[in-house]
Enzyme design. Structure first.
Site, PDB file in Angstrom:
ATOM      1  N   HIS A 112      -4.733 -39.210 -13.558  1.00 21.09           N
ATOM      2  CA  HIS A 112      -5.147 -40.613 -13.721  1.00 21.09           C
ATOM      3  C   HIS A 112      -4.146 -41.412 -14.570  1.00 21.09           C
ATOM      4  O   HIS A 112      -4.385 -42.593 -14.836  1.00 21.09           O
ATOM      5  CB  HIS A 112      -6.528 -40.694 -14.356  1.00 21.09           C
ATOM      6  N   ASP A 151      -8.644 -33.011  -6.110  1.00 22.67           N
ATOM      7  CA  ASP A 151      -9.638 -33.316  -7.132  1.00 22.67           C
ATOM      8  C   ASP A 151     -10.703 -34.228  -6.526  1.00 22.67           C
ATOM      9  O   ASP A 151     -10.425 -35.009  -5.611  1.00 22.67           O
ATOM     10  CB  ASP A 151      -8.957 -34.020  -8.305  1.00 22.67           C
ATOM     11  N   HIS A 153     -12.041 -36.759  -7.862  1.00 28.04           N
ATOM     12  CA  HIS A 153     -11.730 -38.141  -8.209  1.00 28.04           C
ATOM     13  C   HIS A 153     -10.379 -38.533  -7.613  1.00 28.04           C
ATOM     14  O   HIS A 153      -9.441 -37.729  -7.621  1.00 28.04           O
ATOM     15  CB  HIS A 153     -11.690 -38.311  -9.734  1.00 28.04           C
ATOM     16  N   ASP A 240     -13.574 -30.186  -9.259  1.00 25.32           N
ATOM     17  CA  ASP A 240     -14.856 -30.844  -9.478  1.00 25.32           C
ATOM     18  C   ASP A 240     -15.538 -31.255  -8.176  1.00 25.32           C
ATOM     19  O   ASP A 240     -16.544 -31.969  -8.204  1.00 25.32           O
ATOM     20  CB  ASP A 240     -14.697 -32.046 -10.416  1.00 25.32           C
TER      21      ASP A 240
END
Length: 442
Positions: A112, A151, A153, A240
């Site tokens: 990120h 991931d 996200h 995740d």
């Protein structure tokens, strides 16, 4: 004695001295349970699986990728230097031929973190994959790189760093941004005017299971990788998507992750998210290691896994198939898409508002790219934050053409400290990072 089909290198760095808070999901236990599982399963006793100790990255390594405001020391701890260094260590082991594949099980994570960094967002301060990749490019002459971010996200920071780079294919498979942080990663996000099509987002609906994830790998990711022909494949191996993860809404299993890893055949994997500390991470990481090494993982299963319970619905399957078809259509028509984007008068400009959810910072960016047919283009980023800091960052790509080099230095030379607190030049062609000194007080 078991023998790994593919020599595989591992780096562990739990970062004992770094945590956002003692009870935060991103804490050292994320890797401690995995280490215990690896030892219990005897994976390090297998012939062909090696453990390496992480080295540190340098300030120079960081500044090939980031404009850290005011400097790297202000946004990085020792753990960040070691976490990025762990990825670099594994990358070097692969490039030196010591192993065929490598997995950096390190934290803090990084996907990120944008090119401009004012602080921590999404638990990430600096982008450890990008720092590793740009080091490998400089040290080993690697050119075409593919990053597949699995991931849950969206890897918005990695996307930002490579938005204008036609030599880096960024593919992110993630939970639909309308339902999960950071609220991005849509089909329309395809890259800047000099790199249209090399940013690919595959947003998946909540409750996607093994079937859906593996469908996107087989039907979308692998054909695109075959077309792009990368010299290096890097997997941002977030975990995740697991059905037990406490902050996401997906239904992927450890065996599914292992199968994804087998299909993808990444040269290097780097751990990203994954917050089911006991229920998922030890099993998923074990599966990834076994798959990278070419070992059998059919016996791998979580104690509470029930395939019927986590099977995706027909509606989810239809959505995934429709999304996949759109992604492939855009990839095949990327030249046409690029022509349409370049026809817009404002295609060379991008404005963004960025929230650092971890450090509570608001940033506003105004970005200008020189549209160029010869290289990735000179890039100018004006950034201000609510901490009353204004920065100008100028980026010259490593294969910058003469016209883009002239434009980049014109921007840098003309910049004035009356407007900006910090003025930086990131010359990746000459491997230089310049900071314009403030004039002496009268």
């Amino acid at each position: 004695m078991l023998h790994a089909k593919h020599k595989t290198g591992l780096v562990f760095f739990p970062a004992f001295d770094w945590a956002i808070s003692p009870t935060h999901p991103e804490r050292e236990e994320r890797l401690l349970y995995t280490q215990d599982q690896v030892f219990e399963e005897g994976l390090l006793d297998i012939d062909g699986i090696f453990e390496y100790k992480p080295d540190l990255v340098t300030i120079k390594d960081v500044q090939r990728v980031h404009f850290c405001v005011p400097d790297p020391w202000a946004v990085m701890t020792e753990s960040h230097f070691i976490s990025a260094g762990g990825a670099k260590t594994v990358g070097m082991a692969v490039m030196d031929g010591k192993v065929e594949r490598g997995f950096a099980l390190v934290r803090p994570p990084g996907h990120h973190a944008n090119r401009v960094v004012h602080g921590c967002r999404g638990f990430c301060n600096v982008n450890i994959e990008a720092i590793m990749i740009e080091y490998l490019r400089r040290a080993y002459g690697i050119d075409r790189v593919a990053i597949v971010d699995t991931d849950c996200h969206h890897g918005d920071g990695t996307q930002d760093i490579y938005w204008h780079d036609p030599d880096t294919l960024f593919i992110s498979i993630h939970q639909d941004g309308r339902t999960l942080y950071p609220g991005s990663g849509f089909l329309s996000e395809v890259g800047g005017p000099n790199a249209v099509g090399t940013t690919i987002n595959i947003p998946l609906p909540p409750n996607t299971s093994d079937e859906g994830f593996l469908y996107t790998i087989k039907e979308v990711v692998l054909p695109i990788l075959d077309d792009f022909k990368p010299q290096l494949i890097v997997n941002s191996a977030g975990q995740d998507n697991h059905y037990s993860d406490p902050i996401t809404n997906m239904n992927f299993s450890a065996r599914g992750y292992a199968e994804l890893t087998r299909l993808l055949k990444a040269d290097i994997a780097v751990l990203e998210g994954g917050y089911s500390i006991e229920g998922a991470l030890p099993y998923v990481n074990t599966g990834i290691i076994l798959a990278m090494a070419g070992l059998d993982y059919d016996h791998l299963t979580e104690p509470d896994f029930n395939p019927k319970r986590y099977r995706q619905t027909d509606a989810v399957t239809r959505t995934i198939e429709q999304t996949s078809a759109k992604v492939l259509k855009t990839w095949r028509q990327r030249k046409m898409v690029a022509e349409a984007l370049r026809a817009r008068e404002d295609c060379h400009q991008r404005s963004r508002r960025i929230f650092y959810d971890t450090d509570q910072i608001y940033e506003v960016q105004a970005e200008t790219i020189r549209v160029c047919d010869a290289c990735a283009g000179a890039l100018r980023i004006e950034s201000t934050s609510d901490r009353r800091v204004a920065m100008l960052g100028v980026h010259l790509p490593r294969k910058g053409c003469p016209d883009c080099k002239a434009q980049a230095y014109e921007w840098y030379d003309a910049a004035d400290h009356k407007q900006f607190d910090h003025i930086f030049m990131q010359d990746n062609q000459a491997d230089l990072f310049l900071t314009k000194p403030k004039p002496a007080a009268a």
